[in-house]
Design a protein around this motif. Structure first.
Motif: not given
Length: 312
Positions: A193-222
């Motif tokens: 979700y949007f806002g501060y989150r745990k850094n998925p690539f290392g330690r600490g927290r980072e600000f996430h400036d949007g939302i991540d939506i899981s979808a199959a590779y190649g799915t069309k984005i509208k």
């Protein structure tokens, strides 16, 4: 003369009748104790210093979160007002569409009257005022018919003009509504979700400036709304990205795409395919990173765009 080595004896004398304890420390043990005490002092100072830094960092983070929370509340209030205006526009469109339907129905009747050579004026309530005083049989002479037809032409021209003006107003209203982001860009589960989150690539927290939506590779984005593409290319950290500019200082950003289907400067419509889901840039797997900006500031897309469950 041989130098005497330093030594020390520590005695523990209990108040009871228990045996006195004594510990003999030679110079080597004294050195070990001395350096141990010094090391312990430095360790305590080091830990104290870092603890103070950590406490100050936590206080700073809490202050930032409070500020962000206040800004979000103000933005949510503005967005709520904007959504109310959007609802009013939608209601107005429905009202205009109903009026257009009535006018088109009336226009059809008038056209039918003009095409019908055997009509009787009394059959149409709109013309009854013009036929007052005519024969009770509904028969009229050529001169009277010409006057009625001229009147019909004037009314039809006026209705056509009004219809054109209403159509233009309707198109303008629809364009404004369709330029407000309201469509879910890709179907899928929100994994971040949007806002501060745990850094998925290392330690600490980072600000996430949007939302991540899981979808199959190649799915069309509208596209979430009508707009103009202002960026279509590779963006550091975001990978292949498309940015669309909408009305009223609103922009939407679609990142980590595997393929871009539009170009800079291109006009796009709400629901049009603009890219395909991928995992380019700083990504942990195939998904869409969807961001929304208002006057250059990232805001939570979920406070602006309806959730999938609301759109179904």
């Amino acid at each position: 003369m041989k130098k005497k080595k330093d030594s020390m004896t520590i005695m523990i004398v209990p108040h009871s009748d228990k045996k006195t304890l004594s510990f003999f420390l030679d110079s080597k043990k004294i050195s070990i104790v001395k350096y141990g005490v010094i090391f312990s002092l430095f360790l305590i100072l080091f830990l104290t210093f870092n603890l103070i830094r950590y406490i100050n960092l936590i206080k700073s983070e809490n202050y930032k979160l409070l500020q962000e929370n206040q800004n979000y509340k103000e933005m949510e209030h503005k967005i709520k007002e904007y959504n109310q205006q959007k609802k009013q526009l939608e209601d107005k469109i429905n009202e205009v569409e109903k009026k257009l339907s009535k006018i088109e129905e009336l226009e059809g009747k008038l056209n039918q009257v003009l095409k019908d050579n055997t009509f009787k004026i009394q059959d149409y309530g709109l013309l009854q005022q013009k036929t007052t005083g005519l024969s009770s049989r509904g028969d009229i002479n050529r001169g009277e018919l010409l006057l009625v037809l001229n009147d019909l032409n004037e009314k039809l021209a006026e209705k056509e003009k009004n219809l054109k003006n209403l159509s233009e107003a309707l198109m303008e209203l629809k364009e404004r509504v369709d330029s407000i982001p309201g469509l879910w860009p890709v179907q899928g589960e929100i994994t971040s979700y949007f806002g501060y989150r745990k850094n998925p690539f290392g330690r600490g927290r980072e600000f996430h400036d949007g939302i991540d939506i899981s979808a199959a590779y190649g799915t069309k984005i509208k596209a979430a709304a009508n707009g103009v593409v202002i960026f279509a290319g590779y963006k550091a950290g975001y990978g292949y990205t498309v940015i669309i500019n909408h009305n009223n200082g609103i922009q939407t950003m679609y990142s980590h795409a595997s393929k871009i289907l539009v170009r800079k400067g291109q006009k796009v419509l709400k629901g049009q395919d603009i890219a395909a889901v991928g995992s380019t840039g700083r990504s942990t797997g195939a998904h869409l990173h969807f961001s929304l900006l208002h006057n250059g500031r990232f805001i939570d897309p979920l406070t602006y765009i309806k959730k999938q469950s609301d759109q179904d």
